[in-house]
Design a protein around this motif. Structure first.
Motif, PDB file in Angstrom:
ATOM      1  N   VAL A 182       0.847  -1.186   0.000  1.00  0.00           N
ATOM      2  CA  VAL A 182       0.000   0.000   0.000  1.00  0.00           C
ATOM      3  C   VAL A 182       0.887   1.242   0.000  1.00  0.00           C
ATOM      4  CG1 VAL A 182      -1.860  -1.196   1.178  1.00  0.00           C
ATOM      5  CG2 VAL A 182      -0.157   0.049   2.524  1.00  0.00           C
ATOM      6  N   PRO A 183       0.371   2.368  -0.484  1.00  0.00           N
ATOM      7  CA  PRO A 183       1.158   3.603  -0.483  1.00  0.00           C
ATOM      8  C   PRO A 183       1.604   3.985   0.921  1.00  0.00           C
ATOM      9  CG  PRO A 183      -0.786   3.840  -1.864  1.00  0.00           C
ATOM     10  CD  PRO A 183      -0.937   2.540  -1.123  1.00  0.00           C
ATOM     11  N   GLU A 184       2.731   4.629   1.002  1.00  0.00           N
ATOM     12  CA  GLU A 184       3.275   5.038   2.305  1.00  0.00           C
ATOM     13  C   GLU A 184       2.271   5.919   3.033  1.00  0.00           C
ATOM     14  OE1 GLU A 184       7.317   7.130   4.149  1.00  0.00           O
ATOM     15  OE2 GLU A 184       7.072   6.842   1.979  1.00  0.00           O
ATOM     16  N   GLY A 185       2.069   5.614   4.310  1.00  0.00           N
ATOM     17  CA  GLY A 185       1.155   6.391   5.139  1.00  0.00           C
ATOM     18  C   GLY A 185      -0.294   5.966   5.052  1.00  0.00           C
ATOM     19  N   VAL A 186      -0.581   4.922   4.262  1.00  0.00           N
ATOM     20  CA  VAL A 186      -1.954   4.445   4.102  1.00  0.00           C
ATOM     21  C   VAL A 186      -2.115   3.143   4.861  1.00  0.00           C
ATOM     22  CG1 VAL A 186      -3.673   3.605   2.466  1.00  0.00           C
ATOM     23  CG2 VAL A 186      -2.233   5.566   1.871  1.00  0.00           C
ATOM     24  N   GLU A 187      -3.198   3.027   5.602  1.00  0.00           N
ATOM     25  CA  GLU A 187      -3.483   1.799   6.339  1.00  0.00           C
ATOM     26  C   GLU A 187      -3.976   0.719   5.385  1.00  0.00           C
ATOM     27  OE1 GLU A 187      -3.054   1.109   9.509  1.00  0.00           O
ATOM     28  OE2 GLU A 187      -2.324   3.095  10.099  1.00  0.00           O
ATOM     29  N   ALA A 188      -3.437  -0.492   5.550  1.00  0.00           N
ATOM     30  CA  ALA A 188      -3.876  -1.595   4.696  1.00  0.00           C
ATOM     31  C   ALA A 188      -5.360  -1.870   4.867  1.00  0.00           C
ATOM     32  CB  ALA A 188      -3.066  -2.854   5.013  1.00  0.00           C
ATOM     33  N   GLU A 189      -5.892  -1.625   6.090  1.00  0.00           N
ATOM     34  CA  GLU A 189      -7.295  -1.898   6.372  1.00  0.00           C
ATOM     35  C   GLU A 189      -8.235  -1.013   5.573  1.00  0.00           C
ATOM     36  OE1 GLU A 189      -4.943  -1.556   8.576  1.00  0.00           O
ATOM     37  OE2 GLU A 189      -5.123  -3.012  10.220  1.00  0.00           O
ATOM     38  N   SER A 190      -7.745   0.085   5.028  1.00  0.00           N
ATOM     39  CA  SER A 190      -8.621   1.030   4.340  1.00  0.00           C
ATOM     40  C   SER A 190      -9.106   0.507   3.005  1.00  0.00           C
ATOM     41  CB  SER A 190      -7.874   2.359   4.120  1.00  0.00           C
ATOM     42  OG  SER A 190      -6.801   2.168   3.196  1.00  0.00           O
ATOM     43  N   GLY A 191      -8.469  -0.534   2.469  1.00  0.00           N
ATOM     44  CA  GLY A 191      -8.885  -1.067   1.176  1.00  0.00           C
ATOM     45  C   GLY A 191      -8.632  -0.112   0.029  1.00  0.00           C
ATOM     46  N   THR A 192      -7.548   0.661   0.124  1.00  0.00           N
ATOM     47  CA  THR A 192      -7.279   1.699  -0.869  1.00  0.00           C
ATOM     48  C   THR A 192      -7.225   1.145  -2.289  1.00  0.00           C
ATOM     49  OG1 THR A 192      -6.063   3.018   0.746  1.00  0.00           O
ATOM     50  CG2 THR A 192      -5.645   3.484  -1.581  1.00  0.00           C
ATOM     51  N   ILE A 193      -6.461   0.069  -2.495  1.00  0.00           N
ATOM     52  CA  ILE A 193      -6.301  -0.489  -3.837  1.00  0.00           C
ATOM     53  C   ILE A 193      -7.616  -1.117  -4.296  1.00  0.00           C
ATOM     54  CG2 ILE A 193      -4.950  -2.056  -5.270  1.00  0.00           C
ATOM     55  CD1 ILE A 193      -3.377   0.281  -4.038  1.00  0.00           C
ATOM     56  N   ASN A 194      -8.281  -1.837  -3.405  1.00  0.00           N
ATOM     57  CA  ASN A 194      -9.560  -2.453  -3.761  1.00  0.00           C
ATOM     58  C   ASN A 194     -10.591  -1.401  -4.165  1.00  0.00           C
ATOM     59  OD1 ASN A 194      -9.650  -5.559  -3.126  1.00  0.00           O
ATOM     60  ND2 ASN A 194      -8.405  -4.638  -1.506  1.00  0.00           N
ATOM     61  N   ARG A 195     -10.610  -0.282  -3.471  1.00  0.00           N
ATOM     62  CA  ARG A 195     -11.566   0.769  -3.803  1.00  0.00           C
ATOM     63  C   ARG A 195     -11.273   1.352  -5.183  1.00  0.00           C
ATOM     64  NH1 ARG A 195     -14.315   2.708   0.906  1.00  0.00           N
ATOM     65  NH2 ARG A 195     -13.454   1.814   2.821  1.00  0.00           N
ATOM     66  N   ARG A 196     -10.006   1.498  -5.499  1.00  0.00           N
ATOM     67  CA  ARG A 196      -9.647   2.016  -6.833  1.00  0.00           C
ATOM     68  C   ARG A 196     -10.125   1.060  -7.919  1.00  0.00           C
ATOM     69  NH1 ARG A 196      -3.299   3.644  -5.816  1.00  0.00           N
ATOM     70  NH2 ARG A 196      -3.647   5.365  -4.325  1.00  0.00           N
ATOM     71  N   ILE A 197      -9.956  -0.234  -7.658  1.00  0.00           N
ATOM     72  CA  ILE A 197     -10.403  -1.240  -8.631  1.00  0.00           C
ATOM     73  C   ILE A 197     -11.913  -1.177  -8.794  1.00  0.00           C
ATOM     74  CG2 ILE A 197     -10.574  -3.713  -9.083  1.00  0.00           C
ATOM     75  CD1 ILE A 197      -7.871  -3.974  -7.549  1.00  0.00           C
ATOM     76  N   GLU A 198     -12.647  -1.125  -7.682  1.00  0.00           N
ATOM     77  CA  GLU A 198     -14.100  -1.054  -7.757  1.00  0.00           C
ATOM     78  C   GLU A 198     -14.550   0.166  -8.564  1.00  0.00           C
ATOM     79  OE1 GLU A 198     -15.134  -3.304  -3.520  1.00  0.00           O
ATOM     80  OE2 GLU A 198     -15.318  -1.123  -3.672  1.00  0.00           O
ATOM     81  N   ALA A 199     -13.916   1.309  -8.327  1.00  0.00           N
ATOM     82  CA  ALA A 199     -14.301   2.530  -9.034  1.00  0.00           C
ATOM     83  C   ALA A 199     -14.020   2.413 -10.526  1.00  0.00           C
ATOM     84  CB  ALA A 199     -13.559   3.730  -8.441  1.00  0.00           C
ATOM     85  N   GLU A 200     -12.891   1.822 -10.881  1.00  0.00           N
ATOM     86  CA  GLU A 200     -12.538   1.694 -12.296  1.00  0.00           C
ATOM     87  C   GLU A 200     -13.473   0.721 -13.005  1.00  0.00           C
ATOM     88  OE1 GLU A 200     -10.064   2.515 -15.736  1.00  0.00           O
ATOM     89  OE2 GLU A 200     -10.649   3.537 -13.872  1.00  0.00           O
ATOM     90  N   VAL A 201     -13.793  -0.373 -12.363  1.00  0.00           N
ATOM     91  CA  VAL A 201     -14.715  -1.344 -12.967  1.00  0.00           C
ATOM     92  C   VAL A 201     -16.074  -0.695 -13.199  1.00  0.00           C
ATOM     93  CG1 VAL A 201     -15.977  -3.488 -12.533  1.00  0.00           C
ATOM     94  CG2 VAL A 201     -13.537  -3.376 -12.068  1.00  0.00           C
ATOM     95  N   THR A 202     -16.567   0.055 -12.231  1.00  0.00           N
ATOM     96  CA  THR A 202     -17.846   0.744 -12.391  1.00  0.00           C
ATOM     97  C   THR A 202     -17.777   1.757 -13.514  1.00  0.00           C
ATOM     98  OG1 THR A 202     -18.373   0.444 -10.046  1.00  0.00           O
ATOM     99  CG2 THR A 202     -19.572   2.166 -11.228  1.00  0.00           C
ATOM    100  N   ARG A 203     -16.694   2.505 -13.577  1.00  0.00           N
ATOM    101  CA  ARG A 203     -16.543   3.518 -14.634  1.00  0.00           C
ATOM    102  C   ARG A 203     -16.587   2.901 -16.021  1.00  0.00           C
ATOM    103  NH1 ARG A 203     -12.908   5.983 -17.914  1.00  0.00           N
ATOM    104  NH2 ARG A 203     -11.236   4.498 -17.440  1.00  0.00           N
ATOM    105  N   LEU A 204     -16.045   1.691 -16.147  1.00  0.00           N
ATOM    106  CA  LEU A 204     -15.972   1.031 -17.442  1.00  0.00           C
ATOM    107  C   LEU A 204     -17.217   0.211 -17.771  1.00  0.00           C
ATOM    108  CD1 LEU A 204     -12.244  -0.137 -17.340  1.00  0.00           C
ATOM    109  CD2 LEU A 204     -13.203   1.754 -18.670  1.00  0.00           C
ATOM    110  N   GLY A 205     -18.233   0.293 -16.909  1.00  0.00           N
ATOM    111  CA  GLY A 205     -19.477  -0.407 -17.199  1.00  0.00           C
ATOM    112  C   GLY A 205     -19.461  -1.870 -16.832  1.00  0.00           C
ATOM    113  N   GLY A 206     -18.615  -2.249 -15.863  1.00  0.00           N
ATOM    114  CA  GLY A 206     -18.510  -3.638 -15.451  1.00  0.00           C
ATOM    115  C   GLY A 206     -19.115  -3.891 -14.092  1.00  0.00           C
TER     116      GLY A 206
END
Length: 496
Positions: free
Chosen positions: A424-448
Motif C-alpha cells: 500500500v502507499p506510504e502512510g496508508v493503512e492496509a485496512e482502508s482497502g485503498t487499492i480495492n476501492r480504486r479497482i471497484e471505481a474503475e470497474v464501475t466507470r468502465l461499465g462492469g
C-alpha cells in the motif's frame, strides 16, 4: 414445492421420497431455531475470501449433497444444492455428459455456484451456472420450500436467486441441463503481445465460435506480463492424437501454458486443471518446489487442502506472530465488520521488499471486452499482480433478465481474476482497502461488475445501485420477511 406445503404441483420428481423427507426435516430444523437468531448454511468447505462474523446459527443441509438422477436422453441432472461439482462431474461423465458450466474448483457446490455466479471457460457460449438451471426447490426464510421455475408463481425468485448469496434462501434441489462431452479436450495456447490484441481475439471467438477456422468449445486466458498473454482454446475430441498430459503430479498446468503451444487432456483432468495448484496460488505452500512436491501426497494437491491450511493458520495466527516478530504488519488485516485475520499463504504480488504494509487484493471483475485494454492498462499501472486469469462470458439467453447481476445481453464481457497482496502507499493503512476501492471505481466507470465472493468496500447506496436495490428488497420482503438470513450488503461487505 408450493407456497403452503412440501410437495409442489407439477414437480416432475415430486415422488422422490428421499428428497421429500430431507426437505421436511430441513424445514423443521429452520423452524426450531429461535426467531431472533441469524441463520446461515453450515458448510465443511468454503471458497469465499471474505470473513464471516461469529454468532450466526448454522443450518445443516448436508442431506442435499447427492446427485438424485441423470436423464441421459434429455441431458438433465437432478442434483442436491450442497453437491460439489467434483461429485456432480463424477456422476455425469459416465453418461458422456457434463454440466454446461463447471467452475474451476472441485468443492464449489452447485447451489453455491448458482447463487454466487460461478464461471468457467465455457461461459462465452453457455453463460454462468444459473443459466442452465431448469428449476429449483428453495428453502426460504419462513421455512417454506418453493418450487421455482423460469415462469409461474415463483419465477421472480428463480430470476432473483443468482447473486443473492443465500440471503433469500438456499437451493435444496436443482434440475440442470447437461451437454455431451467426448473423452478429451485438445488445447491450443495462443500468445498475444497486447491486451488490445487479446480483446479483439476474444470478441471474434465469442462472435463466431472459431479461431483460425477451428471450433472453440472453451476459452480462457493467462496474463504473465503486460506484453505476454496466452489464450487457451479448447476443443472437444473423441480420440487423443498425441500423448495425454497429466498435471496432477509433478507437472504444473499454468507453467505449461508458456512452455508448449498445444496439449491434450482428458475431459475430467481439463475440468480440474486449475484445482491442483489453486490456479498458481499453491506457491506459498511450497508445493511447486520439486523436492516438496515429490514428497507431498498427490491426493492432497487440491484447493480444499490449501484452504484448510489457510483456515488453520487463520485460527492460530502463527504467520501473523512470525510477521510481528520480524517487525512486519500482518499480511491480511481484519476485514470490515468480519473476522478476517491473516491470510499469509496467498502469494505476494509484485513489490515484495517494498513497504511492509500489504493489502489483500482478491477479486474477480467483469468488464466489457472493448474496455479490457483500458482496464488492463490501469491494472498493470495501479495494482501490478501477475499472473492474472481472463475468462470471457456472454449471457446465454439474450431475453433473460437476472436483476441482481444485470448485464447487457448483447455484450461480451471478460472476467479478470487476480488473487494476491500488494504494497500500500506510504502512510496508508492496509485496512482502508485503498487499492480495492480504486479497482471497484474503475470497474464501475468502465461499465462492469465485480463478483461478491471476495471482500468489497462499496458504500451501501452505491452497492445497491449496482446490485438491484428495488428488486432485491422486493424479493427479501417476500421470501425472508423475518430477516432470518443476512441481507446482501451486510453479508458481502460487512462479513455477516
Amino acid at each position: 414445492m408450493d407456497g403452503d406445503g412440501l410437495l409442489a404441483q407439477g414437480d416432475p420428481t415430486a415422488a422422490d421420497g428421499r428428497f421429500a423427507q430431507a426437505a421436511d426435516s430441513a424445514s423443521r430444523r429452520l423452524a426450531s431455531i429461535p426467531d431472533e437468531a441469524r441463520v446461515r448454511v453450515a458448510k465443511k468447505t468454503s471458497n469465499l475470501f471474505r470473513g464471516r462474523s461469529a454468532g450466526a446459527h448454522e443450518l445443516d443441509l448436508s442431506e442435499f449433497s447427492s446427485v438424485y438422477s441423470i436423464d441421459s436422453e434429455n441431458r438433465t441432472a437432478t442434483v442436491g444444492g450442497l453437491t460439489t461439482y467434483e461429485d456432480l462431474v463424477a456422476a455425469t461423465l459416465p453418461h458422456g455428459l457434463v454440466p454446461l458450466c463447471v467452475p474451476q474448483l472441485r468443492t464449489i457446490t452447485l447451489g453455491g455456484a448458482v447463487t454466487g455466479l460461478g464461471i468457467e471457460a465455457a461461459s462465452f457460449r453457455n453463460g454462468c451456472p444459473h443459466e442452465s438451471v431448469l428449476s429449483m426447490d428453495v428453502l426460504t426464510g419462513d421455512g417454506t420450500i418453493v418450487h421455482s421455475r423460469p415462469d409461474g408463481r415463483y419465477s421472480d425468485l428463480f430470476h432473483g436467486f443468482p447473486n443473492s448469496y443465500g440471503t433469500l434462501g438456499y437451493a435444496l434441489r436443482l434440475v440442470i441441463e447437461l451437454e455431451p462431452a467426448p473423452g478429451f479436450v485438445s488445447l491450443r495456447h495462443v500468445p498475444f503481445g497486447s491486451a488490445a490484441d487479446v480483446a479483439a481475439a476474444i470478441a471474434a471467438i465469442a462472435r463466431d465460435g472459431l479461431w483460425d477456422g477451428e471450433r472453440v468449445d472453451y476459452v480462457d486466458g493467462t496474463v504473465f506480463a503486460p506484453d505476454e498473454t496466452y489464450l487457451t482454446l479448447g476443443q472437444y475430441a473423441d480420440v487423443a492424437n498425441n500423448p495425454v498430459s497429466d498435471y496432477r503430479g509433478m507437472r504444473i498446468y499454468y507453467k505449461s501454458i508458456q512452455q508448449r503451444s498445444s496439449d491434450i487432456l482428458t475431459v475430467n483432468d481439463f475440468l480440474w486443471r486449475w484445482d491442483t495448484d489453486w490456479f498458481w496460488c499453491s506457491r506459498p505452500f511450497g508445493v511447486q518446489n520439486p523436492v516438496i512436491r515429490r514428497l507431498w501426497p498427490k491426493s492432497r494437491l487440491r484447493s480444499d487442502v490449501y484452504w484448510r491450511i489457510v483456515a488453520w493458520d487463520r485460527r492460530f495466527g502463527l504467520s501473523a506472530r512470525a510477521d510481528r516478530l520480524r517487525g512486519r504488519l500482518p499480511l491480511l488485516p481484519r476485514q470490515r465488520g468480519g473476522v478476517g485475520g491473516p491470510l499469509p499463504l496467498l502469494p505476494a504480488g509484485r513489490g515484495v521488499g517494498g513497504p511492509p504494509a500489504r493489502e489483500p487484493v482478491v477479486q474477480d471483475v467483469e468488464v466489457p471486452v472493448d474496455a479490457l485494454p483500458e482496464f488492463m492498462d490501469f491494472f498493470h499501472r495501479e495494482v501490478g499482480i501477475t499472473p492474472v486469469w481472463l475468462c470471457p462470458l456472454r449471457q446465454r439467453d439474450p431475453a433473460a433478465r437476472w436483476p441482481l447481476y444485470q448485464f447487457d445481453p448483447d455484450t461480451t464481457y471478460v472476467n479478470v481474476g487476480f488473487w494476491s497482496t500488494v504494497p500500500v502507499p506510504e502512510g496508508v493503512e492496509a485496512e482502508s482497502g485503498t487499492i480495492n476501492r480504486r479497482i471497484e471505481a474503475e470497474v464501475t466507470r468502465l461499465g462492469g461488475r465485480k463478483s461478491l465472493y471476495s471482500t468489497s468496500f462499496y458504500p451501501r447506496d452505491e452497492f445497491y445501485r449496482i446490485y438491484g436495490k428495488d428488486q432485491y428488497w422486493n424479493l427479501k420482503h417476500k421470501y425472508d420477511p423475518g430477516g432470518r438470513f443476512a441481507e446482501l450488503y451486510d453479508k458481502c461487505v460487512g462479513g455477516a
